[in-house]
Design a protein around this motif. Structure first.
Motif, PDB file in Angstrom:
ATOM      1  N   THR A   1       8.906   2.936  -8.543  1.00 54.70           N
ATOM      2  CA  THR A   1       7.520   3.374  -8.720  1.00 54.70           C
ATOM      3  C   THR A   1       7.442   4.498  -9.730  1.00 54.70           C
ATOM      4  O   THR A   1       8.099   5.533  -9.566  1.00 54.70           O
ATOM      5  CB  THR A   1       6.927   3.850  -7.387  1.00 54.70           C
ATOM      6  OG1 THR A   1       6.928   2.756  -6.452  1.00 54.70           O
ATOM      7  CG2 THR A   1       5.506   4.357  -7.566  1.00 54.70           C
TER       8      THR A   1
ATOM      9  N   GLN B   1       0.843  -1.187   0.000  1.00 52.67           N
ATOM     10  CA  GLN B   1       0.000   0.000   0.000  1.00 52.67           C
ATOM     11  C   GLN B   1       0.880   1.241   0.000  1.00 52.67           C
ATOM     12  O   GLN B   1       1.837   1.332   0.755  1.00 52.67           O
ATOM     13  CB  GLN B   1      -0.896   0.012   1.258  1.00 52.67           C
ATOM     14  CG  GLN B   1      -2.005   1.019   1.230  1.00 52.67           C
ATOM     15  CD  GLN B   1      -3.162   0.581   0.358  1.00 52.67           C
ATOM     16  OE1 GLN B   1      -3.178  -0.548  -0.135  1.00 52.67           O
ATOM     17  NE2 GLN B   1      -4.117   1.463   0.151  1.00 52.67           N
ATOM     18  N   VAL B   2       0.546   2.177  -0.861  1.00 52.13           N
ATOM     19  CA  VAL B   2       1.294   3.417  -0.992  1.00 52.13           C
ATOM     20  C   VAL B   2       0.405   4.579  -0.560  1.00 52.13           C
ATOM     21  O   VAL B   2      -0.748   4.676  -0.977  1.00 52.13           O
ATOM     22  CB  VAL B   2       1.758   3.623  -2.448  1.00 52.13           C
ATOM     23  CG1 VAL B   2       2.460   4.956  -2.599  1.00 52.13           C
ATOM     24  CG2 VAL B   2       2.668   2.475  -2.892  1.00 52.13           C
ATOM     25  N   GLN B   3       0.946   5.433   0.276  1.00 49.03           N
ATOM     26  CA  GLN B   3       0.239   6.651   0.674  1.00 49.03           C
ATOM     27  C   GLN B   3       0.952   7.852   0.077  1.00 49.03           C
ATOM     28  O   GLN B   3       2.183   7.913   0.077  1.00 49.03           O
ATOM     29  CB  GLN B   3       0.181   6.782   2.202  1.00 49.03           C
ATOM     30  CG  GLN B   3      -0.672   5.734   2.894  1.00 49.03           C
ATOM     31  CD  GLN B   3       0.055   4.415   3.065  1.00 49.03           C
ATOM     32  OE1 GLN B   3       1.223   4.381   3.398  1.00 49.03           O
ATOM     33  NE2 GLN B   3      -0.653   3.323   2.822  1.00 49.03           N
TER      34      GLN B   3
ATOM     35  N   TYR C   1      -2.986   4.084 -12.714  1.00 51.84           N
ATOM     36  CA  TYR C   1      -2.425   4.424 -11.409  1.00 51.84           C
ATOM     37  C   TYR C   1      -3.362   3.949 -10.292  1.00 51.84           C
ATOM     38  O   TYR C   1      -4.481   4.459 -10.166  1.00 51.84           O
ATOM     39  CB  TYR C   1      -2.215   5.923 -11.293  1.00 51.84           C
ATOM     40  CG  TYR C   1      -1.060   6.456 -12.096  1.00 51.84           C
ATOM     41  CD1 TYR C   1      -1.212   6.838 -13.426  1.00 51.84           C
ATOM     42  CD2 TYR C   1       0.201   6.574 -11.512  1.00 51.84           C
ATOM     43  CE1 TYR C   1      -0.143   7.323 -14.158  1.00 51.84           C
ATOM     44  CE2 TYR C   1       1.280   7.069 -12.232  1.00 51.84           C
ATOM     45  CZ  TYR C   1       1.095   7.445 -13.558  1.00 51.84           C
ATOM     46  OH  TYR C   1       2.160   7.927 -14.273  1.00 51.84           O
TER      47      TYR C   1
ATOM     48  N   TYR D   1      -2.773   4.286  -6.986  1.00 50.59           N
ATOM     49  CA  TYR D   1      -2.657   5.075  -5.757  1.00 50.59           C
ATOM     50  C   TYR D   1      -2.686   6.572  -6.078  1.00 50.59           C
ATOM     51  O   TYR D   1      -2.002   7.024  -7.003  1.00 50.59           O
ATOM     52  CB  TYR D   1      -1.365   4.729  -5.007  1.00 50.59           C
ATOM     53  CG  TYR D   1      -1.272   3.275  -4.648  1.00 50.59           C
ATOM     54  CD1 TYR D   1      -0.415   2.421  -5.328  1.00 50.59           C
ATOM     55  CD2 TYR D   1      -2.060   2.754  -3.624  1.00 50.59           C
ATOM     56  CE1 TYR D   1      -0.339   1.080  -5.010  1.00 50.59           C
ATOM     57  CE2 TYR D   1      -1.984   1.411  -3.291  1.00 50.59           C
ATOM     58  CZ  TYR D   1      -1.131   0.572  -3.983  1.00 50.59           C
ATOM     59  OH  TYR D   1      -1.067  -0.759  -3.659  1.00 50.59           O
ATOM     60  N   TRP D   2      -3.449   7.296  -5.264  1.00 44.79           N
ATOM     61  CA  TRP D   2      -3.655   8.729  -5.492  1.00 44.79           C
ATOM     62  C   TRP D   2      -3.561   9.507  -4.189  1.00 44.79           C
ATOM     63  O   TRP D   2      -3.941   9.018  -3.127  1.00 44.79           O
ATOM     64  CB  TRP D   2      -5.039   8.968  -6.110  1.00 44.79           C
ATOM     65  CG  TRP D   2      -5.149   8.425  -7.499  1.00 44.79           C
ATOM     66  CD1 TRP D   2      -5.423   7.129  -7.862  1.00 44.79           C
ATOM     67  CD2 TRP D   2      -4.980   9.149  -8.710  1.00 44.79           C
ATOM     68  NE1 TRP D   2      -5.422   7.015  -9.230  1.00 44.79           N
ATOM     69  CE2 TRP D   2      -5.158   8.238  -9.782  1.00 44.79           C
ATOM     70  CE3 TRP D   2      -4.691  10.484  -9.009  1.00 44.79           C
ATOM     71  CZ2 TRP D   2      -5.055   8.620 -11.122  1.00 44.79           C
ATOM     72  CZ3 TRP D   2      -4.593  10.863 -10.335  1.00 44.79           C
ATOM     73  CH2 TRP D   2      -4.771   9.953 -11.363  1.00 44.79           C
TER      74      TRP D   2
ATOM     75  N   HIS E   1       2.365   4.372  -9.494  1.00 46.52           N
ATOM     76  CA  HIS E   1       2.203   3.046 -10.099  1.00 46.52           C
ATOM     77  C   HIS E   1       3.446   2.243  -9.800  1.00 46.52           C
ATOM     78  O   HIS E   1       4.476   2.421 -10.448  1.00 46.52           O
ATOM     79  CB  HIS E   1       2.012   3.177 -11.607  1.00 46.52           C
ATOM     80  CG  HIS E   1       1.904   1.861 -12.310  1.00 46.52           C
ATOM     81  ND1 HIS E   1       0.704   1.309 -12.671  1.00 46.52           N
ATOM     82  CD2 HIS E   1       2.852   0.973 -12.707  1.00 46.52           C
ATOM     83  CE1 HIS E   1       0.907   0.155 -13.261  1.00 46.52           C
ATOM     84  NE2 HIS E   1       2.193  -0.070 -13.295  1.00 46.52           N
TER      85      HIS E   1
END
Length: 126
Positions: free
Chosen positions: A32, A1-3, A113, A115-116, A99
């Protein structure tokens, strides 16, 4: 998970400059692909710029070429969007996207993508 957390937006006069930052956590930032998108009121989200994991490859929308620069600092897990010669039509909410492809690529399609960030408002007055 990317924040992702954007910062740096604000109000600026036409012709002025702003630098947006996007701090990432989670995942392996250096592998990424990162991007910037924007959405103006009543309009669809549009591509602005993208940068590969190493930072060696970049791609910008025609509407911002020569005025905006995308960059990243992998040691700080942060990407940037330097915006110069701003125009009123640049007014929008700017979003950072990630991404984690693991490949040295750039991506201009928002649907790729996963993650936002929450977005940061940029307003350019005439």
């Amino acid at each position: 998970q990317v924040q992702l957390v954007e910062s740096g937006g604000g109000l600026v006069q036409a012709g002025g400059s702003l630098r947006l930052s996007c701090a990432a956590s989670g995942g392996t930032f250096s592998s990424t692909t990162m991007g910037w998108f924007r959405q103006a009121p009543g309009k669809e989200r549009e591509f602005v710029a993208t940068i590969s994991g190493s930072g060696l490859s970049t791609y910008l929308a025609d509407s911002v070429k020569g005025r905006f620069t995308i960059s990243r600092d992998n040691a700080k897990n942060t990407q940037y969007l330097q915006m110069n010669s701003l125009k009123p039509e640049d007014t929008a909410v700017y979003y950072c996207a990630a991404h984690p492809s693991g490949r040295e690529i750039t991506l201009s399609q928002s649907r790729l993508y996963p993650y936002w960030g929450q977005g940061t408002q940029v307003t350019v007055s005439s």
